[in-house]
Design a protein around this motif. Structure first.
Motif, short mmCIF file in Angstrom:
data_model
loop_
_atom_site.label_atom_id
_atom_site.label_comp_id
_atom_site.label_asym_id
_atom_site.label_seq_id
_atom_site.Cartn_x
_atom_site.Cartn_y
_atom_site.Cartn_z
N UNK A 41 96.88 -66.04 36.27
CA UNK A 41 96.74 -65.89 37.71
C UNK A 41 95.28 -65.65 38.08
N UNK A 42 94.88 -66.00 39.30
CA UNK A 42 93.54 -65.62 39.76
C UNK A 42 93.44 -64.10 39.81
N UNK A 99 90.86 -71.03 50.05
CA UNK A 99 90.13 -71.10 48.79
C UNK A 99 89.29 -72.36 48.69
N UNK B 9 109.27 -67.61 35.33
CA UNK B 9 107.92 -68.04 34.98
C UNK B 9 107.85 -69.58 34.89
N UNK B 35 101.29 -69.04 47.60
CA UNK B 35 100.27 -70.07 47.45
C UNK B 35 100.81 -71.12 46.48
N UNK B 37 99.47 -74.06 43.80
CA UNK B 37 98.31 -74.58 43.09
C UNK B 37 98.69 -75.90 42.43
N UNK B 41 94.07 -77.74 40.53
CA UNK B 41 93.75 -76.32 40.65
C UNK B 41 93.51 -75.86 42.09
N UNK B 42 93.79 -76.72 43.06
CA UNK B 42 93.56 -76.32 44.44
C UNK B 42 94.64 -75.33 44.87
N UNK B 43 94.20 -74.16 45.36
CA UNK B 43 95.11 -73.11 45.82
C UNK B 43 95.28 -73.22 47.33
N UNK B 90 102.24 -69.34 43.30
CA UNK B 90 101.80 -67.97 43.11
C UNK B 90 102.21 -67.12 44.31
N UNK B 109 97.55 -61.28 42.55
CA UNK B 109 98.46 -62.40 42.34
C UNK B 109 99.48 -62.08 41.25
N UNK B 110 100.68 -62.64 41.43
CA UNK B 110 101.65 -62.64 40.35
C UNK B 110 101.24 -63.67 39.30
N UNK B 111 101.97 -63.71 38.20
CA UNK B 111 101.59 -64.57 37.08
C UNK B 111 101.94 -66.04 37.31
#
Lengths: 109, 118
Positions: A41-42, A99, B9, B35, B37, B41-43, B90, B109-111
């Motif tokens: 995660x970020x 972001x 997960x 969010x 992603x 990798x764009x959030x 996320x 953030x969560x995982x």
């Protein structure tokens, strides 16, 4: 409005310095910096709210210009653990945190 | 003592199915987010709730429906899943910035939930 980050990618050797820039077309209420390692995660690094502000801890610091449209993240004496993708995120007038596309930092031994 | 926890997960499912992702935070934060992603990798923000009230609802297909039963929980239900929904989702939470509180204002953030639609 998505902030623009540069460069898109950086490759360093351990001990070298790096600067990542973040630019917005409009003044921001705040700018955040995050680091995301692969598959994770970020993670929040820091937030800047005031024009002209500089803050940091240890070897990672950031600045926010007077107009609140530009921020830079400074990584000094880089370590292997600094590798990852760095995101800036800008908060404008609304609650929304937008972001940037990220800067991939690779630190090699 | 995980701060923001998401389940599951990993989620692999067929097109057309309905699925849910759950999120819980134990930080006492007032605001929670979803969010998305993508593979580049764009959030991108999808939704935000403050004290159970929806405050951000981005241009997201109405197949996506968030639900916040209380301020510590924010779930995401997705109907009629499509291939393009494949991404990492996320959950995050935050508290308003407080000068006297180190780290405040930042998002935790969560995982993440890696959703794969086949």
């Amino acid at each position: 409005q998505q902030p623009v980050q540069s460069p898109q990618a950086v490759i360093l050797r351990e001990g070298e310095d790096a600067v990542i820039n973040c630019s917005s077309s409009k003044a921001l209420y705040s700018v955040h910096w995050y680091r995301q390692k692969h598959g994770e995660a970020p993670v929040f690094l820091m937030i800047l709210l005031k024009g002209g502000e500089q803050k940091g801890h240890d070897k990672i610091s950031a600045s926010f210009n007077e107009k609140k449209q530009q921020s830079s993240l400074y990584l000094t004496a880089s370590q292997l653990s600094y590798s990852g993708t760095y995101f800036c995120a800008g908060q404008g007038g609304s609650e929304k945190l937008v972001f940037g596309k990220g800067t991939k930092l690779t630190v090699n031994p | 003592d995980t701060a923001v926890s998401q389940t599951p997960k990993y989620l692999v499912t067929q097109m057309g199915n309905d699925k849910s992702i759950k999120c819980e935070q134990n930080l006492g934060h007032d605001t929670m987010y979803w969010y998305k992603q993508d593979s580049k990798k764009f959030l991108k923000i999808m939704f935000s709730y403050n004290n159970k009230e929806l405050i951000i609802n981005e241009t997201v297909p109405n197949r996506f429906s968030p639900k916040s039963p209380d301020k510590a929980h924010l779930n995401l239900h997705i109907n009629s899943l499509e291939l393009g929904d494949s991404a990492v989702y996320f959950c995050a939470s935050s508290q308003a910035w407080d000068r006297g509180r180190e780290g405040s204002g930042g998002y935790t953030f969560g995982s993440g939930t890696r959703l794969t639609v086949v």
